[in-house]
Design a protein around this motif. Structure first.
Motif, short mmCIF file in Angstrom:
data_model
loop_
_atom_site.label_atom_id
_atom_site.label_comp_id
_atom_site.label_asym_id
_atom_site.label_seq_id
_atom_site.Cartn_x
_atom_site.Cartn_y
_atom_site.Cartn_z
N PHE A 74 -39.32 -4.01 -49.62
CA PHE A 74 -40.04 -4.08 -50.88
C PHE A 74 -40.97 -5.29 -50.88
CE2 PHE A 74 -36.44 -2.00 -53.62
CZ PHE A 74 -36.70 -0.79 -53.01
N SER A 75 -42.09 -5.15 -51.54
CA SER A 75 -43.05 -6.25 -51.65
C SER A 75 -43.88 -6.07 -52.91
CB SER A 75 -43.97 -6.29 -50.43
OG SER A 75 -44.99 -7.25 -50.58
N LYS A 76 -44.29 -7.18 -53.51
CA LYS A 76 -45.21 -7.13 -54.63
C LYS A 76 -46.62 -6.81 -54.17
CE LYS A 76 -42.64 -10.49 -57.43
NZ LYS A 76 -42.72 -11.80 -58.11
N GLU A 77 -46.88 -7.07 -52.90
CA GLU A 77 -48.21 -6.83 -52.34
C GLU A 77 -48.38 -5.35 -51.98
OE1 GLU A 77 -50.26 -9.35 -52.41
OE2 GLU A 77 -48.61 -10.63 -53.11
N THR A 78 -49.63 -4.96 -51.82
CA THR A 78 -49.92 -3.58 -51.41
C THR A 78 -49.35 -3.31 -50.03
OG1 THR A 78 -51.95 -3.54 -52.71
CG2 THR A 78 -51.75 -1.91 -50.95
N ILE A 79 -48.66 -2.18 -49.88
CA ILE A 79 -48.09 -1.77 -48.60
C ILE A 79 -48.91 -0.61 -48.04
CG2 ILE A 79 -46.07 -0.66 -47.54
CD1 ILE A 79 -44.34 -2.25 -49.52
N THR A 80 -49.21 -0.69 -46.75
CA THR A 80 -50.00 0.37 -46.10
C THR A 80 -49.33 0.92 -44.84
OG1 THR A 80 -51.28 -1.25 -44.83
CG2 THR A 80 -52.17 -0.58 -46.97
N THR A 81 -48.15 0.41 -44.51
CA THR A 81 -47.48 0.79 -43.26
C THR A 81 -47.32 2.30 -43.12
OG1 THR A 81 -46.25 -1.29 -43.26
CG2 THR A 81 -45.37 0.51 -41.90
N TYR A 82 -46.86 2.94 -44.20
CA TYR A 82 -46.57 4.37 -44.13
C TYR A 82 -47.83 5.21 -43.97
CZ TYR A 82 -42.01 2.84 -45.80
OH TYR A 82 -40.80 2.19 -45.93
N SER A 83 -48.82 4.97 -44.80
CA SER A 83 -50.03 5.79 -44.77
C SER A 83 -50.86 5.52 -43.52
CB SER A 83 -50.86 5.57 -46.03
OG SER A 83 -51.16 4.19 -46.21
N ALA A 84 -50.97 4.25 -43.12
CA ALA A 84 -51.77 3.93 -41.93
C ALA A 84 -51.13 4.51 -40.68
CB ALA A 84 -51.93 2.42 -41.80
N SER A 85 -49.81 4.42 -40.57
CA SER A 85 -49.13 4.98 -39.40
C SER A 85 -49.23 6.50 -39.40
CB SER A 85 -47.67 4.53 -39.35
OG SER A 85 -46.95 5.01 -40.47
N ALA A 86 -49.12 7.12 -40.57
CA ALA A 86 -49.24 8.57 -40.65
C ALA A 86 -50.61 9.03 -40.18
CB ALA A 86 -48.99 9.05 -42.07
N MET A 87 -51.63 8.28 -40.52
CA MET A 87 -52.98 8.65 -40.10
C MET A 87 -53.12 8.54 -38.58
SD MET A 87 -56.50 7.38 -41.93
CE MET A 87 -55.70 7.74 -43.49
#
Length: 230
Positions: A74-87
């Protein structure tokens, strides 16, 4: 079958790798930390950042299916790990003609998911932990699902409920879209993915997975999964 496992050195990925090898699969463990994976027969290690298109392309070459057990805190910051890896993963699969993809998401991605009879969870824990503390994480999981749904791959979105550790596989339950339960043991999550890899009951849809035989300590679960630092 030769399968690529992303997040192979993570909590779910370790179960997935162990179970896949025990079932006779060849496993390409894709990780950024190769030293954390012991050498074993049937296991190859590919060093790659799952968001790096070139590295992903090289890692999955020669595999028959891709299983993603990637995760983050969890993080207060924007997370992109899931979407970027999916792409990166789906584009690499399309280029190489690999069709079968199973990716771990969450029951939270189903806006209608409310476990039956779980009053405390539905009205206290879910709003506090999942909708607030885990808001940015689950937002990116939904973006990941959208990326995967737009492909022509044979994908399955795997949606566990609250994840916890249990040493053995139980009589887990699966259901389309999401499953009616609060918790999922990681061993059961891994087993459900390997079973779906063989049975193909949930191709191009979501598969909910829940554990009913055992339950975790809730306070310990929240600490381990959402608060404690690695």
């Amino acid at each position: 079958m030769r399968i690529a496992v992303f997040g192979a050195n993570g909590p779910t990925g370790r179960h997935l790798t162990d179970q896949a090898l025990a079932a006779g699969h060849e496993v390409v463990a894709v990780t950024r930390r190769p030293g954390s994976l012991p050498e074993r027969p049937g296991l190859a290690v590919a060093v790659a950042d799952a968001t790096d298109p070139a590295a992903v392309d090289a890692a999955i070459g020669g595999t028959d299916a891709v299983l993603s057990a990637l995760g983050t805190r969890f993080s207060k910051e924007t997370i992109t790990t899931y979407s970027a890896s999916a792409m990166a993963i789906t584009r690499a699969m399309s280029r190489q003609g690999i069709k079968r993809l199973l990716a771990v998401s969450s029951s939270i991605a189903d806006p209608d998911w409310r476990p039956t009879g779980a009053h405390f969870f539905n009205h206290v824990l879910d709003p506090l932990v999942n909708r607030r503390l885990g808001r940015t994480l689950h937002e990116d999981m939904r973006r990941m699902e959208a990326v995967i749904r737009e492909t022509d791959l044979d994908w399955t979105l795997v949606r566990p409920s609250g994840l916890f550790e249990h040493p053995a596989v139980t009589d887990f339950l699966t259901a389309e879209t999401s499953a009616d339960g609060v918790f999922t043991a990681r061993a059961d999550l891994a087993a459900s993915m390997l079973r779906e890899l063989d049975e193909r009951r949930y191709v191009r849809t979501a598969m909910g997975v829940i554990t009913t035989a055992v339950q975790p300590n809730i306070a310990k679960l929240i600490w381990n999964e959402g608060v404690k630092k690695k």
